[in-house]
Design a protein around this motif. Structure first.
Motif, mmCIF file in Angstrom:
data_model
loop_
_atom_site.group_PDB
_atom_site.id
_atom_site.type_symbol
_atom_site.label_atom_id
_atom_site.label_comp_id
_atom_site.label_asym_id
_atom_site.label_seq_id
_atom_site.Cartn_x
_atom_site.Cartn_y
_atom_site.Cartn_z
ATOM 1 N N SER A 29 -34.640 -31.320 -12.006
ATOM 2 C CA SER A 29 -33.641 -32.127 -12.701
ATOM 3 C C SER A 29 -32.574 -31.247 -13.349
ATOM 4 N N ASP A 30 -31.513 -31.885 -13.820
ATOM 5 C CA ASP A 30 -30.463 -31.207 -14.593
ATOM 6 C C ASP A 30 -29.876 -30.036 -13.817
ATOM 7 N N ILE A 31 -29.598 -30.285 -12.535
ATOM 8 C CA ILE A 31 -29.095 -29.225 -11.656
ATOM 9 C C ILE A 31 -27.606 -28.976 -11.883
ATOM 10 N N PHE A 32 -26.855 -30.034 -12.187
ATOM 11 C CA PHE A 32 -25.396 -29.939 -12.267
ATOM 12 C C PHE A 32 -24.946 -30.111 -13.719
ATOM 13 N N TYR A 204 -35.437 -31.907 -0.971
ATOM 14 C CA TYR A 204 -34.500 -33.028 -0.839
ATOM 15 C C TYR A 204 -33.664 -33.135 -2.110
ATOM 16 N N LEU A 205 -32.350 -33.276 -1.973
ATOM 17 C CA LEU A 205 -31.465 -33.649 -3.081
ATOM 18 C C LEU A 205 -30.872 -35.015 -2.776
ATOM 19 N N TYR A 206 -31.089 -35.976 -3.668
ATOM 20 C CA TYR A 206 -30.529 -37.315 -3.509
ATOM 21 C C TYR A 206 -29.259 -37.434 -4.340
ATOM 22 N N PHE A 207 -28.204 -38.005 -3.749
ATOM 23 C CA PHE A 207 -26.952 -38.140 -4.488
ATOM 24 C C PHE A 207 -26.155 -39.335 -3.952
ATOM 25 N N ASP A 208 -24.960 -39.523 -4.515
ATOM 26 C CA ASP A 208 -24.113 -40.692 -4.226
ATOM 27 C C ASP A 208 -24.788 -41.988 -4.659
ATOM 28 N N LEU A 209 -25.524 -41.933 -5.773
ATOM 29 C CA LEU A 209 -26.163 -43.109 -6.362
ATOM 30 C C LEU A 209 -25.471 -43.476 -7.660
ATOM 31 N N ALA A 210 -25.434 -44.763 -7.973
ATOM 32 C CA ALA A 210 -24.909 -45.212 -9.256
ATOM 33 C C ALA A 210 -25.911 -44.895 -10.362
ATOM 34 N N GLU A 211 -25.448 -44.949 -11.592
ATOM 35 C CA GLU A 211 -26.294 -44.583 -12.727
ATOM 36 C C GLU A 211 -27.550 -45.442 -12.824
ATOM 37 N N MET A 230 -36.811 -41.248 -8.873
ATOM 38 C CA MET A 230 -35.764 -40.241 -9.057
ATOM 39 C C MET A 230 -34.413 -40.877 -9.317
ATOM 40 N N GLU A 231 -33.561 -40.133 -10.012
ATOM 41 C CA GLU A 231 -32.202 -40.549 -10.319
ATOM 42 C C GLU A 231 -31.209 -39.778 -9.451
ATOM 43 N N ASN A 232 -29.946 -40.144 -9.602
ATOM 44 C CA ASN A 232 -28.871 -39.471 -8.880
ATOM 45 C C ASN A 232 -28.859 -37.974 -9.176
ATOM 46 N N GLU A 233 -28.641 -37.174 -8.135
ATOM 47 C CA GLU A 233 -28.480 -35.727 -8.217
ATOM 48 C C GLU A 233 -29.724 -35.019 -8.747
ATOM 49 N N GLN A 234 -30.887 -35.554 -8.421
ATOM 50 C CA GLN A 234 -32.139 -34.854 -8.653
ATOM 51 C C GLN A 234 -32.697 -34.404 -7.309
ATOM 52 N N ALA A 235 -33.473 -33.314 -7.344
ATOM 53 C CA ALA A 235 -34.085 -32.774 -6.133
ATOM 54 C C ALA A 235 -35.600 -32.819 -6.278
ATOM 55 N N ALA A 253 -27.089 -40.866 -0.130
ATOM 56 C CA ALA A 253 -27.015 -39.664 0.694
ATOM 57 C C ALA A 253 -28.084 -38.687 0.211
ATOM 58 N N PHE A 254 -28.550 -37.842 1.112
ATOM 59 C CA PHE A 254 -29.434 -36.759 0.668
ATOM 60 C C PHE A 254 -29.238 -35.525 1.530
#
Length: 277
Positions: A29-32, A204-211, A230-235, A253-254
């Protein structure tokens, strides 16, 4: 230097652990973080998982600080690096050479690159690095350059495009395999059929998800499946003995990254969905 270190785990260590313990062992978590380069270390294939969000000021890939024998050496002294931009336009400078990356574009950075600089307000660079035995050619990849596979269907809620970015037929590497999957609107399931590959670890990194959207990532041995929300932009780290697949509350997207004994994308033990427990 590293936010956290993840250690290799045995499948028996999945038994009787709480959801929080499961997250602590596999969720990144907290990658970005704005204005920072954040790096996490996994002993699975010795992956470094990271993010760089330069904002208004350039950011440099840090040099090694640990262990003491490596202190001061370039991070890529014995490593290769894959970079994918999941945000706005940005630039990566490799030993003085500037390379522009738009959203979804990627860059393979060879072993021995001394200086890596990230710039671009709105850019969000995802970083994946593994040890390498030799330097291959640096290469920028767009989705148009990638080998693309269409899989699934809207009727089964898993219609998706799989873009192979770093694989032998697209971009040479020592051991890093890297790609991106984009699900079509109305589709939520990925990696169907589910599978295991004992010779590689996967991130896996999941992204392009709404809050307020979530991913349900499934892992574990086929007869003892577990899940992580998992939430947006977590791996998430998938050990070689683990199934990996997921579903979401909407399309998403992932980015998938693998490293291990070989570069054969098809090297996997496919599981029928009815085999899972």
């Amino acid at each position: 230097m590293f936010e956290k270190t993840f250690y290799a785990t045995h499948p028996d260590m999945m038994e009787c652990v709480s959801n929080e313990e499961l997250r602590d062992r596999y969720l990144v978590s907290d990658i970005f973080r704005a204005g920072e380069v954040v790096l996490t270390y996994s002993h699975g294939e010795r992956f470094i998982i990271g993010g760089a969000v330069p904002g208004a000021s350039p950011l440099a890939l840090p040099r090694q600080r640990e262990p003491a024998s490596a202190a001061g050496h370039p991070l890529l002294e014995r490593r290769e690096l894959g970079i994918v931009n999941i945000g706005g336009p940005g630039t990566v400078t490799l030993d003085g050479e500037e390379i522009a990356l738009a959203k979804y574009e990627s860059l393979y950075v060879p072993m021995g690159t001394a200086d890596v600089l990230f710039t671009g307000e709105g850019a969000r660079f995802y970083l994946l690095s593994v040890p390498a035995h030799r330097a291959f050619e640096r290469k920028k990849m767009t989705l148009a350059d990638a080998a693309t596979m269409q899989r699934g269907s809207l009727e089964t809620s898993n219609e998706r495009d799989i873009y192979q970015l770093v694989l032998p037929h697209t971009c040479s590497s020592a051991s890093l395999c890297l790609g991106m999957t984009l699900l079509k609107p109305g589709s939520v399931w990925n990696t169907m059929p589910p599978h295991v590959h004992e010779r590689r670890s996967e991130i896996y990194l999941y992204f392009d998800l709404a809050e307020d959207d979530r991913i349900f990532h499934y892992m574990g041995q086929p007869d003892a499946l577990r899940h992580i929300v998992m939430e947006n932009e977590q791996a998430v780290i998938s050990p070689p003995w683990s199934v990996h697949m997921s579903s979401g509350t909407r399309n998403y997207a992932f980015i998938w990254a693998m490293a291990g004994e070989n570069l054969d994308y098809e090297d996997m033990d496919v599981k029928d969905i009815c085999q899972l427990r």
